[in-house]
Design a protein around this motif. Structure first.
Motif, short mmCIF file in Angstrom:
data_model
loop_
_atom_site.label_atom_id
_atom_site.label_comp_id
_atom_site.label_asym_id
_atom_site.label_seq_id
_atom_site.Cartn_x
_atom_site.Cartn_y
_atom_site.Cartn_z
N LEU A 1 -40.02 -48.26 48.54
CA LEU A 1 -41.23 -49.08 48.63
C LEU A 1 -41.26 -49.21 50.61
O LEU A 1 -42.31 -48.95 51.02
N CYS A 2 -40.04 -49.72 51.12
CA CYS A 2 -40.86 -49.22 52.43
C CYS A 2 -40.51 -48.30 53.24
O CYS A 2 -41.40 -47.89 53.97
N GLN A 3 -40.59 -46.95 52.70
CA GLN A 3 -40.39 -45.83 53.67
C GLN A 3 -41.97 -45.26 53.19
O GLN A 3 -42.60 -44.49 54.00
N LYS A 4 -42.91 -45.79 51.85
CA LYS A 4 -43.37 -45.68 51.66
C LYS A 4 -45.06 -46.34 51.97
O LYS A 4 -45.82 -45.15 52.45
N ASN A 5 -44.48 -47.96 52.63
CA ASN A 5 -45.57 -48.40 53.34
C ASN A 5 -44.94 -47.74 54.76
O ASN A 5 -46.26 -48.45 54.83
N GLU A 6 -44.36 -47.81 55.14
CA GLU A 6 -43.83 -46.82 56.14
C GLU A 6 -44.66 -45.72 56.27
O GLU A 6 -46.34 -45.37 57.17
N LYS A 7 -45.15 -44.38 55.50
CA LYS A 7 -45.80 -43.55 55.25
C LYS A 7 -47.32 -43.79 55.30
O LYS A 7 -47.98 -43.33 55.30
N ARG B 1 -28.18 -53.80 56.01
CA ARG B 1 -29.88 -54.04 56.88
C ARG B 1 -30.32 -52.56 56.79
O ARG B 1 -29.98 -51.25 56.69
N CYS B 2 -31.70 -52.76 56.25
CA CYS B 2 -32.44 -51.88 56.29
C CYS B 2 -32.89 -51.02 58.22
O CYS B 2 -33.43 -52.12 58.36
N LEU B 3 -32.74 -49.56 58.12
CA LEU B 3 -33.30 -49.46 59.21
C LEU B 3 -34.78 -49.37 59.31
O LEU B 3 -34.98 -48.98 60.55
N ASN B 4 -35.62 -49.34 58.92
CA ASN B 4 -36.84 -48.70 59.04
C ASN B 4 -37.61 -50.75 58.67
O ASN B 4 -38.81 -50.45 60.07
N CYS B 5 -37.51 -51.85 58.04
CA CYS B 5 -38.25 -52.79 58.28
C CYS B 5 -36.92 -53.66 59.08
O CYS B 5 -38.02 -55.15 59.52
N ASP B 6 -35.55 -53.25 59.58
CA ASP B 6 -35.03 -54.77 60.02
C ASP B 6 -34.42 -56.04 59.70
O ASP B 6 -34.52 -56.69 60.30
#
Length: 157
Positions: A104-110, A85-90
């Protein structure tokens, strides 16, 4: 001290296609690496016969199908990857793809944090292209994941 039936059932359970071979004979190799067929005794092969009469202790035996050739290729089974499980997007992702997703997930979050707290959908064309690419990748990964979730895994000891 297994008899022919015991030995045969053990071979069938280890290699099920052997059942369709129409019988089998056994062979061993000599020091010259040639195969020597082991004659079938009247009561069939037994462990006692192989150990004492043929003197098989640690040497490999070769199984030769009698009436039908067998393929050694086993069918390729669909294997479900290990999920994490990704801790950013669950969301769940195959472990081997998680590192790429995290980028990608951290880039989108940033990117969302740089815009505004609400993270509106409006943005530049390149932002929209990145968002579309990310959505496609996530959709494909969810499709692959859902097809494997119903698979059962059995571990035999």
């Amino acid at each position: 001290m297994g008899d022919h039936t015991y030995l045969t059932e053990h071979l069938y359970s280890t290699f099920p296609p052997l059942r369709d071979a129409g019988g089998y004979t056994l062979a061993k190799s000599d020091r010259g690496k040639r195969l020597i067929k082991i004659p079938v005794p009247p009561l069939g092969y037994s462990i006692q016969f192989l150990r004492h009469e043929v003197d098989i202790k640690r040497a490999p035996l070769y199984i030769i199908p009698l009436q039908r050739g067998l393929t050694l290729n086993t069918p390729i089974e669909e294997v479900c990857p290990v999920m994490e499980r990704c801790l950013n997007c669950d969301k769940d992702f195959p472990l081997f793809e998680l590192q790429g997703h995290l980028h990608l997930c951290q880039k989108n979050e940033k990117h969302c944090l740089e815009r505004s707290p609400e993270c509106p959908e409006e943005g530049t064309k390149s932002d929209d292209d990145e968002d579309l690419a990310t959505a496609i990748i996530l959709s494909l990964q969810e499709t692959e994941t859902s097809s494997c979730q119903s698979a059962e895994v059995q571990i035999e000891e």
